[in-house]
Design a protein around this motif. Structure first.
Motif, short mmCIF file in Angstrom:
data_model
loop_
_atom_site.label_atom_id
_atom_site.label_comp_id
_atom_site.label_asym_id
_atom_site.label_seq_id
_atom_site.Cartn_x
_atom_site.Cartn_y
_atom_site.Cartn_z
N CYS A 1 16.31 31.03 32.63
CA CYS A 1 16.40 32.51 32.95
C CYS A 1 16.11 32.35 34.57
N TYR A 2 17.02 33.02 35.51
CA TYR A 2 16.88 32.91 36.68
C TYR A 2 17.08 34.52 37.15
N VAL A 3 16.40 35.27 37.92
CA VAL A 3 16.67 36.62 38.44
C VAL A 3 16.36 36.76 39.94
N SER A 4 17.33 37.45 40.51
CA SER A 4 17.26 37.49 41.85
C SER A 4 17.51 39.11 42.09
N ASP B 1 2.66 39.07 28.30
CA ASP B 1 3.02 38.94 29.65
C ASP B 1 4.04 37.83 29.90
N VAL B 2 4.96 37.94 30.83
CA VAL B 2 5.75 36.87 31.08
C VAL B 2 5.23 36.23 32.83
N THR B 3 5.17 34.95 32.52
CA THR B 3 4.83 34.59 34.02
C THR B 3 6.02 34.04 34.75
N ALA B 4 6.46 34.72 36.11
CA ALA B 4 7.39 34.40 36.84
C ALA B 4 6.99 33.68 37.93
N SER C 1 9.13 29.38 32.47
CA SER C 1 9.81 30.46 31.64
C SER C 1 10.78 31.30 32.38
N LEU C 2 10.70 31.56 33.65
CA LEU C 2 11.48 32.57 34.55
C LEU C 2 11.15 32.20 35.95
N ILE C 3 12.40 32.16 36.51
CA ILE C 3 12.42 32.15 38.25
C ILE C 3 12.87 33.37 38.59
N ALA D 1 22.04 27.71 39.82
CA ALA D 1 21.94 27.31 38.66
C ALA D 1 20.80 26.61 38.24
N LEU D 2 20.56 26.51 36.95
CA LEU D 2 19.04 26.39 36.30
C LEU D 2 18.66 24.87 36.45
N PRO D 3 17.57 24.76 36.93
CA PRO D 3 16.75 23.47 36.54
C PRO D 3 16.76 23.07 34.99
N HIS D 4 16.62 21.76 34.66
CA HIS D 4 16.85 21.49 33.34
C HIS D 4 15.55 22.30 32.67
#
Length: 388
Positions: free
Chosen positions: A344-347, A226-229, A310-312, A337-340
């Motif tokens: 990966c960012y998904v919307s 599983d991936v934690t978003a 891992s993921l937003i 833009a991605l925090p350091h």
């Protein structure tokens, strides 16, 4: 410097640079966040005047959607105005000889969170400045489950998803973006059929997309976990639409990528998100962030543990029937833009009858640009699956 904002696609002839400038600067006085200045130390200053040349920009790009997307991607890297200028701008991207154009609003994330930016872009650019933005958050009673959930999330932020080591590789600090569009009606139909929300369907398809992406990785690779978003949740209430700053908290939602059966994947997500919505976890987190001693501790912890994210995954709903300069907005992308350390960012952005899945990713993630296409395929899989 982390910009967030929106790309908005419109048909027809683009406005002149003067018309765009006059509309935006004629309304900016109503938006206090866009007058904030960064200053040494913890305080913000206030700009007394705005320079149109720094805040309202136009650019002609080569014909075709690929050139438009490439120009948009460049804006993910371009610095925002700074120094004596508040950190926001608007870009008009034009395709000479083509029907249609793209408007981009960017703002420093410290000035506005995503929902705040949605309210701002609606007030700044739409033909009717009274057009409502996203619906305000409606608080729910606090429960013991909410307190337990918040504690679990704070503890979980100390750990990384070890089954997805690829999401923890060193960043290349080179961002790319991709997206796919679907009729919003498809998501609403799925939500009604499965007894969940549009957000549930978005996240379920995202879990299936990550599972398919994992299967494409070169062998040998570990079983798909599983991936934690990390899911932002807005705290903005009625009357706080344009307030400066970030009025949000975060929840950690496990995307059940390990589930082989699509129906079980959806069932788990619907159950987990319903508990999150009804437990009052958002309200408890908001109170902690408003309590200075706890806020300082939590912010320090989040700063330390950002690389463990891992993921937003965000979701925002703009008005469906909104027009700018005489044209109806056909689709939009919320981006950041991605925090350091975050790769990966998904919307999901819904407007104009279109739902757009957007991925902003670090190029250190091979094949991440395919996630929107895999998400689209996953929607078809859910439509062909019988609910439990």
């Amino acid at each position: 410097m982390i910009p967030t904002g929106f790309f908005m696609d419109l048909p027809g002839t683009p406005p002149s640079a003067g018309a765009l400038r006059d509309r935006a600067l004629g309304r900016v006085a109503e938006l206090p966040a866009l007058h904030q200045l960064a200053a040494p130390g913890p305080r913000w200053g206030r700009a007394t005047a705005l320079d149109p040349a720094r805040h309202i920009r136009t650019r002609d790009v080569a014909p075709g959607g690929a050139a438009l997307d490439a120009a948009s991607q460049e804006l993910l890297h371009l610095p925002l105005p700074s120094g004596a200028a508040p950190m926001w701008d608007i870009w008009l991207l034009r395709n000479p000889g083509q029907d249609g154009y793209r408007l981009c609003f960017r703002v420093h994330h410290a000035l506005q969170d995503g929902v705040g930016a949605a309210h701002t872009v609606t007030r700044l650019l739409t033909d009717d400045p009274g057009t409502p933005g996203p619906r305000a958050h409606r608080p729910v009673p606090v429960t013991l489950r909410g307190l337990t959930g918040l504690g679990r999330d704070l503890y979980g932020s100390l750990r990384r998803d070890r089954s997805w080591g690829v999401l923890g590789v060193p960043p290349a600090d080179d961002l790319a973006w991709s997206y796919r569009d679907v009729p919003d009606a498809r998501l609403r139909t799925l939500a009604a059929r499965w007894g969940g929300t549009v957000n549930d369907m978005y996240l379920a398809a995202l879990a299936r997309a990550f599972r398919a992406w994992h299967a494409r990785r070169p062998a040998p690779h570990p079983p798909c976990g599983d991936v934690t978003a990390v899911v932002p949740m807005s705290l903005r209430r009625k009357g706080e639409e344009h307030a400066p700053g970030n009025r949000l908290v975060f929840a950690r939602v496990a995307l059940p990528c390990s589930q082989a059966r699509p129906a079980e994947c959806v069932r788990r997500l619907v159950c987990d998100t319903r508990q999150l919505r009804t437990s009052g976890q958002r309200e408890i987190a908001g109170r902690l962030f408003n309590w200075a001693p706890a806020a300082a501790t939590i912010r320090k912890q989040l700063a330390i543990t950002t690389p463990r994210i891992s993921l937003i995954a965000s979701n925002v709903h703009l008005p469906h029937d909104v027009s700018c300069f005489g044209s109806r907005v056909g689709a939009a992308s919320m981006f950041t833009a991605l925090p350091h350390g975050v790769l990966c960012y998904v919307s999901l952005t819904r407007t104009g009858g279109t739902a757009r899945c957007t991925v902003v990713h670090d190029r250190a993630l091979p094949g991440a640009g395919d996630l929107p296409e895999l998400w689209l395929t996953a929607l078809g899989e859910l439509e062909a699956t019988t609910p439990l």
